[in-house]
Design a protein around this motif. Structure first.
Motif, PDB file in Angstrom:
ATOM      1  N   HIS A 117       0.862  -1.191   0.000  1.00  0.00           N
ATOM      2  CA  HIS A 117       0.000   0.000   0.000  1.00  0.00           C
ATOM      3  C   HIS A 117       0.893   1.234   0.000  1.00  0.00           C
ATOM      4  N   HIS A 119       1.134   5.779  -0.575  1.00  0.00           N
ATOM      5  CA  HIS A 119       0.534   7.115  -0.636  1.00  0.00           C
ATOM      6  C   HIS A 119       1.434   7.998  -1.499  1.00  0.00           C
ATOM      7  N   HIS A 180      -7.018   8.484  -1.521  1.00  0.00           N
ATOM      8  CA  HIS A 180      -6.139   7.910  -0.500  1.00  0.00           C
ATOM      9  C   HIS A 180      -4.838   7.379  -1.109  1.00  0.00           C
TER      10      HIS A 180
HETATM   11 ZN   LIG Z   1      -3.071   4.499   3.619  1.00  0.00          ZN
END
Ligand SMILES: [Zn+2]
Length: 259
Positions: A117, A119, A180
């Motif tokens: 994940h 950003h 996000h």
């Molecule tokens: Zn996150």
């Protein structure tokens, strides 16, 4: 090798299974690569691996270590219910959103062995576009029609978010978390990393093209579909060919991820 200023963490090699140790080394390498390729957000995201011989457990970063500091022995081992089975002697624990997102994946997808994940600015920007990722480049066509979208409802700290995220992802391996960031799943750490590498670059290229204030050239649907099929029906899994070279790169720079 412990460099001046580095955290001191008791070595785990030999006290965990060979399969868990290998997953730890690959996952620590993935954190270092995430940092070195500009995809980290300081301490704020998470990459995980399921423990191969203990599928109800997964490995995750201690919340507070920079990605460039992560070592194989520093990774937490947690159960899908949130019990911490191993943590190094550091004042860093389990990040609630990290636990929510990754436990959701491993509960719903027995085939997923790793999840990454990010950003990144490009990932966050595409996640904020109504159109999502467009098949504007050869790289992007790999993901065409294979990306899940999950609506933003605030930071994922509530365990009830797990079912909703699992429903959004379904059987897909790539997800854009709206407003996000990005999420990739893989049957191995290398596969999740290489998918993220491609998805990140596809996002970067789309944003640069869209910023040029001129008409975009979208390939015809049949070409996009054919390209996607060619990308995803190959005889080898992504990551297998790339990973040994990436480890050599890390070993030349700083092999302490193996500690
Ligand atoms: Zn996150």
């Amino acid at each position: 090798m412990t460099m001046h200023g580095a955290l001191r963490i008791a070595p785990l090699q030999g006290s965990v299974s060979a399969a868990e140790w290998q997953a730890r080394v690959d996952l620590a390498a993935c954190y270092r690569l995430c940092e070195s390729y500009g995809m980290s957000d300081m301490i704020y995201t998470h990459i995980t691996a399921r423990v191969p011989d203990s599928p109800g457990h997964f490995l995750i970063n201690p919340n507070g270590m920079l990605f460039g500091e992560i070592t194989a022995s520093s990774l937490l081992k947690v159960s899908l219910e949130g019990e911490i089975l191993y943590k190094p002697d550091l004042p860093y624990g389990l990040h609630p959103a990290g636990f929510t997102i990754h436990s959701a994946i491993y509960r719903a997808r027995p085939d997923a062995m790793a999840a990454m994940h990010t950003h990144t600015v490009a990932g966050m920007a595409v996640s904020a576009l109504k159109c999502g990722l467009l098949p504007l480049t050869q790289t992007a066509t790999r993901f065409y029609g294979r990306i899940a979208y999950h609506e933003f409802r605030g930071p994922e700290r509530d365990p009830s978010e797990r079912d909703s995220l699992a429903r959004s992802i379904g059987k897909l391996d790539y997800c854009i978390l709206r407003n996000h960031g990005l999420l990739t799943l893989g049957e191995s750490v290398p596969e999740a990393f290489i998918a993220m590498w491609g998805l990140e670059r596809a996002c970067q290229a789309q944003l640069q093209a869209m910023a040029c204030n001129t008409e975009l050239n979208l390939p015809p649907d049949d070409v996009v579909a054919k390209s996607c099929e060619m990308y995803t029906s190959g005889s080898r899994r992504y990551g297998l060919l790339e990973w040994p070279g990436l480890l050599r790169k890390l070993d030349m720079q700083d092999p302490s991820y193996r500690d």
